[in-house]
Design an enzyme around this catalytic site. Structure first.
Site, PDB file in Angstrom:
ATOM      1  N   SER B  10      17.666 -10.366-119.897  1.00 36.48           N
ATOM      2  CA  SER B  10      17.880  -9.414-119.001  1.00 36.48           C
ATOM      3  C   SER B  10      19.268  -9.791-118.074  1.00 36.48           C
ATOM      4  CB  SER B  10      16.824  -9.743-118.101  1.00 36.48           C
ATOM      5  OG  SER B  10      15.578  -9.209-118.540  1.00 36.48           O
ATOM      6  N   ARG B  37      19.447 -12.596-109.728  1.00 33.98           N
ATOM      7  CA  ARG B  37      18.152 -12.677-109.660  1.00 33.98           C
ATOM      8  C   ARG B  37      17.298 -11.677-108.786  1.00 33.98           C
ATOM      9  NH1 ARG B  37      14.571 -15.750-112.080  1.00 33.98           N
ATOM     10  NH2 ARG B  37      16.161 -17.103-112.878  1.00 33.98           N
ATOM     11  N   HIS B  40      17.467  -8.814-110.788  1.00 36.30           N
ATOM     12  CA  HIS B  40      16.502  -8.831-111.866  1.00 36.30           C
ATOM     13  C   HIS B  40      15.193  -8.316-111.545  1.00 36.30           C
ATOM     14  CE1 HIS B  40      13.894 -11.803-114.154  1.00 36.30           C
ATOM     15  NE2 HIS B  40      14.038 -10.925-114.914  1.00 36.30           N
TER      16      HIS B  40
END
Lengths: 211, 211
Positions: B10, B37, B40
């Site tokens: 990812s 993040r 994500h």
């Protein structure tokens, strides 16, 4: 302003933006509260385009909650985002098996994710359930298998809104291919917050004063 | 693929999209893991434009976590999204006072939100703290007051990422006006998931193997 007033004002602003900036998008009446609560939770109007409702999802989901059908989530975050008071009022429960020891063991043994194994655990309950999946595509992939192989009592509703970049889009398409009531955020977006918001929107439709 | 492999893949996809579709946006090295993040967690690249880092936020936040400074959140969802194992390893704790009886009483007595009253409760701890606010603008508004009136030990870091349509943008601007390390998602977007993701990004920089 108190939280109720803030929420009311927020929904008014969302409604206004929808009318002004997205006049061509017509959301059926019964889906409105869900779509607006998802936007309220994300401030992201892209969900106007991506939220799909299949097989009488709203009606069936509400019927199930009224009967006290329980909810299974794939993260503790979804679980903590769902209004506990509303769930209790309906005699329902929220389960998340991600920290379950049996699930941890099984996922190691089978070399799968805990989300995958936690769907097996849910199937073993042999009850009609609502699934609120906000994180793990592998949960949806396993759920799809279990349903196709008749290894689980057909869910009352699947809320399929994982977020991410690997297997996410495909796992949602798998759920959309089933003959099961489902609410799906097509594409990459979604999340634990979105899954909880959809559960709460359904709950507040049934018992509005619990908010 | 196991969860670690999925996460690695990812982040590779996110990095690739950033390079291809946003070549003009240069994120300083120390902010990269946080920005990625958050993307994500949301699949939303708008955060490339809206995340602000002030007063050495990353460095100061990491220093604080290394010292075992605790985190105060404004929702149970943020609390459940933060990696508990990482927090424990550092001797830190995560507090959320939203269900606290004293906070419920005070908010009724003063006709404020529980989030507002929970910041007073945090101030009473008389400790240096990290604040991770993903939901309530009133928490940020009270935090701003407490800091300006010297009624709280200056926070090590404020993560200011509430989401919404009422007071949200303004409350974040208030935090940005302070001389305090802060990570802020400008505009309407943010959320409990974003707040937890930022905490986890900092934690994983310190103890990467806990993932």
């Amino acid at each position: 302003m108190n939280p109720q007033e803030i929420e009311k004002k927020s929904f008014e602003i969302i409604t206004e933006i929808m009318q002004k900036e997205y006049p061509d998008i017509k959301i059926p009446q019964e889906q409105q509260s869900i779509v607006k609560r998802v936007i309220h939770t994300t401030a992201d109007f892209e969900y106007l385009h991506t939220l799909c409702f299949c097989n009488d999802a709203v009606k069936r989901g509400k019927q199930a909650l009224k009967k006290g059908i329980s909810i299974v989530t794939d993260t503790q975050m979804v679980k903590s985002g769902i209004n506990k008071k509303a769930v209790e009022c309906l005699g329902s429960e929220v389960y998340c098996f991600m920290s379950d020891e049996y699930v941890a063991e099984q996922s190691k043994k089978q070399n799968t994710t805990r989300a995958f194994a936690s769907m097996d655990k849910a199937a073993q309950m042999q009850k009609e359930l609502i699934f609120a999946i906000g994180n793990a595509p592998t949960a949806l992939i396993r759920l799809h298998e279990l349903i196709q192989q008749n290894k689980i009592i057909p869910p009352a509703l699947i809320i399929a809104v994982p977020v991410g970049f690997v297997n996410v889009v495909q796992s949602k398409e798998l759920i959309l291919s089933l003959d099961v009531p489902c609410i799906v955020a097509k594409g990459r977006k979604g999340g634990s917050n979105v899954a909880a918001a959809i559960c709460n929107a359904l709950l507040y439709e049934i018992i509005p004063n619990v908010l």
